[in-house]
Each structure stands twice: as structure tokens, then as C-alpha cells.
Design an enzyme around this catalytic site. Structure first.
Site, PDB file in Angstrom:
ATOM      1  N   HIS A 219      -7.170  -0.682   0.474  1.00  0.00           N
ATOM      2  CA  HIS A 219      -7.949  -0.537   1.708  1.00  0.00           C
ATOM      3  C   HIS A 219      -8.117   0.920   2.115  1.00  0.00           C
ATOM      4  CE1 HIS A 219      -3.921  -0.581   3.808  1.00  0.00           C
ATOM      5  NE2 HIS A 219      -4.549   0.298   4.580  1.00  0.00           N
TER       6      HIS A 219
ATOM      7  N   ASP B 299      -3.903  -5.350  -2.647  1.00  0.00           N
ATOM      8  CA  ASP B 299      -4.077  -4.115  -1.881  1.00  0.00           C
ATOM      9  C   ASP B 299      -3.490  -2.905  -2.607  1.00  0.00           C
ATOM     10  OD1 ASP B 299      -5.058  -2.624   0.212  1.00  0.00           O
ATOM     11  OD2 ASP B 299      -3.287  -2.869   1.463  1.00  0.00           O
TER      12      ASP B 299
ATOM     13  N   SER C  89      -0.467   4.243   5.311  1.00  0.00           N
ATOM     14  CA  SER C  89      -0.872   3.281   4.290  1.00  0.00           C
ATOM     15  C   SER C  89      -0.959   3.944   2.924  1.00  0.00           C
ATOM     16  CB  SER C  89      -2.231   2.672   4.643  1.00  0.00           C
ATOM     17  OG  SER C  89      -2.134   1.841   5.759  1.00  0.00           O
TER      18      SER C  89
END
Length: 506
Positions: free
Chosen positions: A153, A183, A256
Site C-alpha cells: 500500500h 501487503d 508502514s
């Protein structure tokens, strides 16, 4: 201080400076200092342990050496791209006091229905326009020749990806591949002799163990936060095939894709998600186990794509009522609500109503554990399923298929009315689902794409009628859609709310 204590203190300090002792050396020095000064300082006695138990000394970890050694292998990732937005403000849809928000009773429902995307097309079919987007994330170098792991992402829809090292060097990165299901994404930069991290084993990680995150929260590069492992093998309600590591490490937007280290300086996960009601950290964060990420990385580097295993069942949670009905001793397992015809589960003999309680000896506690365990398998693998059927336990062996096969089958059916025009994959409601939804007829949306997805239909919705005619089966849907020329009106139930959704496929 006695001469013996002084010599011991100097010895430990010298070993620590030489790197022969890890962070525990600090505790050793403190212990020696305490022993040397015990005669002049009042003693502090720990609470007495319960009879028959041994007291466990506790020491806070020192992550400074891990940060110093492996911090240079953690990178900041900047992304630029574009996204399409509907020009609704120009049409006066959202901010005009006289717009639909003031007179449309379904306005708030539609905002939730569209997950904040606004009403499809806006008033009078407002056109879409591309807007520039920018984002930041983290990553870490796993190969000295420039291979970097991060989240899918982070680089989604990216047109340009820039990687910045701790020494302020910047490189344009190439996305070798990304796997939205787990992911995980892999980048490459043209550089040599780069610092790298060491990968660990998630199987050695224990709940309660200290862990460390390094990343760029809110753009603050090379930020270090620490916490403990809260849980392992955590499944999330998003159809993810990842058995997440749950921690209380402070992870925020920008973290992230960054690494999660254990106390030995080994990467055990990729920080991926947080649970939040504010948009920021609230004490719960989730990391992708590094063994899952490494398997995905190897496939992406080799072929640029990932193959996922498929069993071919739809499952739901086993609550206490189901446990009582199926004569289970406790509400655990994954209840098979439907079996894909001709799929791996069907060939193995699985049936609707079976409760899968284990895979290869690993227990299935909640329904989300099943896709997480299957996510670690590969197409073609044979697995042993512990199944509860009609009050008795049995073992079934199934050979897993490939998710690509299902995609190919769906593509082959794209000309069928309900797939090509509506873009919906439907199945009948089970009796318990009818009771829960409070309806007599209807079809569950398993997948939504194309026109229906654009209109806001989502998996899990219940299709009640088309053009005012109640739906009874899939053949009726096909026949109705085949007669329609440009659009149909779908009556959708989501939770306790119902709304007609216009789907235009003309």
C-alpha cells in the site's frame, strides 16, 4: 568500594566497549555497582515470590546497539502519483447547503455506503479528474545489491518512488512487484555494498517479548519506538491471508513498511497496520511475519508475481449457538457455509455445514485463522483438515489449488450476464443468514467489480430485488439483467439498512 568489585566493574566496562558484551552488559555493571555499594546504601528487597514459585528478575532492554548497527539499513520511501476524483464540489454536491445533504434522507447512508468516496458521478454525472498525490513510508534493505522490502500500500498507484538512506543519499527505485493480498512489495535501487538487516524466525518469537520498530512516522525519519508482542497469528476482518503479529509498539502513518526487530537485532516482521479511531496510534499495531514476507519476496524477485493457494470454501464464525447446534464442546473453528463446485475442497469431500477445527495439526480457533494458515501454503500442497461433521470428528486431505485458476475461470465467464454486466458473484443465503438478515429471499454478494463496484456494492451485501422484483435465484438474476439495456436498480441490504442502488452498464 572494594578492590575486587572495582576490578570487576572495569573488566565489564572494557568488554562492553569492545563489543564483546551486548546490551545486557549494562545490567551487569549496574549489578556490580549495586553489590559494591550495598554496605553504604539501604537495600531494596523485591516482593517475596509465592510459595513454590521462583522469582524472575526483570530488566529493561537496551536497543541502542541494534539501532546503531541496523538503523542504516532502514530507508525512507517517498511516493508521487495521481488519483482520480470526482469534481463534485464544482457541481455543488457536498458543500452547498441546498444540496442533497439537506434534503436527501439517504445522504449519510450513502456516504457510509461509499466509504467516504462521495456519491457515484455526483449530480448530473460529474466528471472525474486526476489529482497529484504524495505519500511517505518506510522500508528496509535485505540485500546489499539494493533489494528493499516495504508494504504494497505504500507504493500503490505510484508513478515515481524515491528511496532515501540515513546518510542522505537518494535513489530512484523500481517496483519489482507488489502483492496486495499480503501487503508486501519489493523495490530495487541501483547501488552496491549497502547495509542490510538480518532476518529472524517468527516461530522463535514469544508473546510478551520486547520488540523494536524503526521508521518514518509522519515523515520523521529514523524514528525508534519499542514495545512488546501482544499476540501472534492474529487474523483481521479484511479477508487477509496474513497471520499478523500484534504489538503495542507505537506505529503511525509513515511507519508502514518499516522493520520490526526482536531483542537479538533480527527482523521478525514488517509494520503494516494499526487499529485506530483517530487516524493515529492507539496502542494496537500489526506486523506481517517476516517468513510470509520472505516467501512473497522470493516469488516477486523471480517472476514479478505471486501465486496464492486456494481451498475453495466460504467460511463464517462459530458462535455459541452454532456450537450448541453442532454439538461442539466450545465455539471454535471455521464453519463452511459454501463449497465452490469443482474446487479443491469439493474434490476432497468437504461439505457445507462442516466445521474445520485444524489444518496440519494447527488449531483453528476463529474463522479468520483458516485463510491465515492457508496463506503460508503454496498451490499444489496437500493439507490435512480436522473436520467436525454431524457430531463426529474426521480427517480430510485436500490438495490446494491456485488462486490464479479461479481468476482465470472468472475471466472466462465475463460474458455471462451477471459477471459481464453487473460484475457480481452471488450465492444463495443460508437459512441462518436469512434469519439474521430478517429476509425470506436474497443473494449474498461474494465479489463485486465493474459497474456494481463503482455504484458502491460490496462483498457481504444482500441483493434483495432487481427493478423492484424480488430475487430468488441466480438464474433469475441472469435473465433479468439480460433483458436490461442500460441500467438496473438493485435493492441492497447492508446491516439493518436498505437502499436502491442504480447500476449503469450501458
Amino acid at each position: 568500594m572494594s578492590s575486587t568489585a572495582l576490578k570487576n566493574t572495569r573488566l565489564v566496562a572494557a568488554l562492553l566497549a569492545a563489543g564483546a558484551i551486548g546490551g545486557a552488559g549494562v545490567s551487569a555493571i549496574n549489578a556490580l555497582h549495586s553489590a559494591a555499594t550495598a554496605a553504604t546504601q539501604p537495600a531494596i528487597t523485591a516482593p517475596a515470590a509465592a510459595p513454590g514459585t521462583a522469582s524472575v528478575p526483570m530488566a529493561l532492554p537496551d536497543f541502542s546497539q541494534i539501532t546503531e548497527r541496523y538503523g542504516p539499513a532502514v530507508v525512507n520511501i517517498s511516493v508521487t502519483g495521481t488519483t482520480k476524483v470526482r469534481n463534485e464540489i464544482a457541481q455543488g454536491d457536498d458543500d452547498d447547503d441546498n444540496g442533497p445533504s439537506s434534503g436527501d434522507p439517504f445522504f449519510e447512508f450513502f456516504k457510509r455506503f461509499q466509504q467516504g468516496q462521495g456519491r457515484p458521478g455526483g449530480r448530473n454525472g460529474a466528471p472525474q479528474q486526476e489529482m497529484p498525490t504524495r505519500g511517505q513510508g518506510s522500508g528496509f534493505i535485505v540485500s546489499s545489491d539494493g533489494i528493499i522490502l516495504t508494504n504494497a500500500h505504500v507504493v500503490r498507484d505510484a508513478k515515481e518512488v524515491t528511496v532515501k538512506l540515513t546518510d542522505r543519499r537518494e535513489y530512484r527505485a523500481k517496483v519489482l512487484g507488489a502483492d496486495p493480498k499480503t501487503d508486501v512489495a519489493v523495490l530495487r535501487i541501483e547501488a552496491k555494498n549497502l547495509p542490510v538487516v538480518t532476518l529472524g524466525k517468527v516461530s522463535d518469537l514469544k508473546v510478551g517479548e520486547w520488540v523494536l520498530a524503526i521508521g518514518s512516522p509522519f515523515g520523521f525519519e529514523n524514528t525508534v519506538t519499542a514495545g512488546v508482542v501482544s499476540a501472534k497469528g492474529r487474523s483481521l476482518p479484511d479477508d487477509s491471508a496474513v497471520p499478523f503479529i500484534q504489538t503495542d509498539v507505537a506505529v503511525n502513518p509513515g511507519n508502514s513498511g518499516g522493520p520490526l526487530f526482536n531483542t537479538r537485532g533480527e527482523v521478525v516482521g514488517i509494520n503494516s497496520q494499526i487499529y485506530t479511531r483517530s487516524g493515529g496510534y492507539q496502542g494496537v499495531s500489526f506486523a506481517i511475519p517476516i517468513d510470509v514476507a520472505a516467501r512473497i519476496k522470493n516469488q516477486l524477485v523471480a517472476t514479478g508475481k505471486v501465486e496464492h493457494a486456494r481451498l475453495g470454501v466460504a467460511v463464517q464464525e462459530v458462535n455459541q449457538a452454532f456450537a450448541d447446534s453442532f454439538k461442539l464442546d466450545k465455539p471454535e473453528g471455521a464453519l463452511v457455509s459454501s463449497v465452490e463446485k469443482g474446487g479443491p475442497a469439493d474434490k476432497a469431500g468437504l461439505q457445507s455445514g462442516d466445521v474445520i477445527r485444524g489444518v496440519n495439526g494447527q488449531p483453528i480457533v476463529s474463522s479468520g485463522d483458516l485463510p491465515a494458515l492457508l496463506g503460508t501454503a503454496a498451490p499444489g500442497d496437500s493439507i490435512k483438515l480436522d473436520v467436525w461433521r454431524q457430531g463426529a470428528a474426521k480427517e480430510i486431505t485436500a490438495k490446494l489449488g491456485s488462486a490464479d485458476e479461479k481468476t482465470a475461470q472468472a475471466a472466462a465467464k465475463k460474458d455471462s450476464p451477471n459477471q459481464g454486466k453487473l460484475g457480481l458473484a452471488l450465492r444463495p443465503l443460508q437459512p441462518d443468514e436469512k434469519k439474521e438478515a430478517g429476509v425470506d429471499n436474497g443473494l449474498v454478494v461474494e465479489q463485486a467489480s465493474g459497474p456494481s463496484a463503482l455504484a458502491g456494492v460490496q462483498p457481504g451485501d444482500v441483493l434483495l430485488s432487481i427493478n423492484g422484483v424480488p430475487v430468488k435465484n441466480i438464474d433469475q438474476v441472469r435473465a433479468t439483467v439480460a433483458k436490461a439495456e442500460k441500467s438496473v436498480a438493485l435493492l441492497i441490504q447492508r446491516g439493518d439498512s436498505k437502499i436502491f442502488v442504480p447500476v449503469n452498464f450501458g
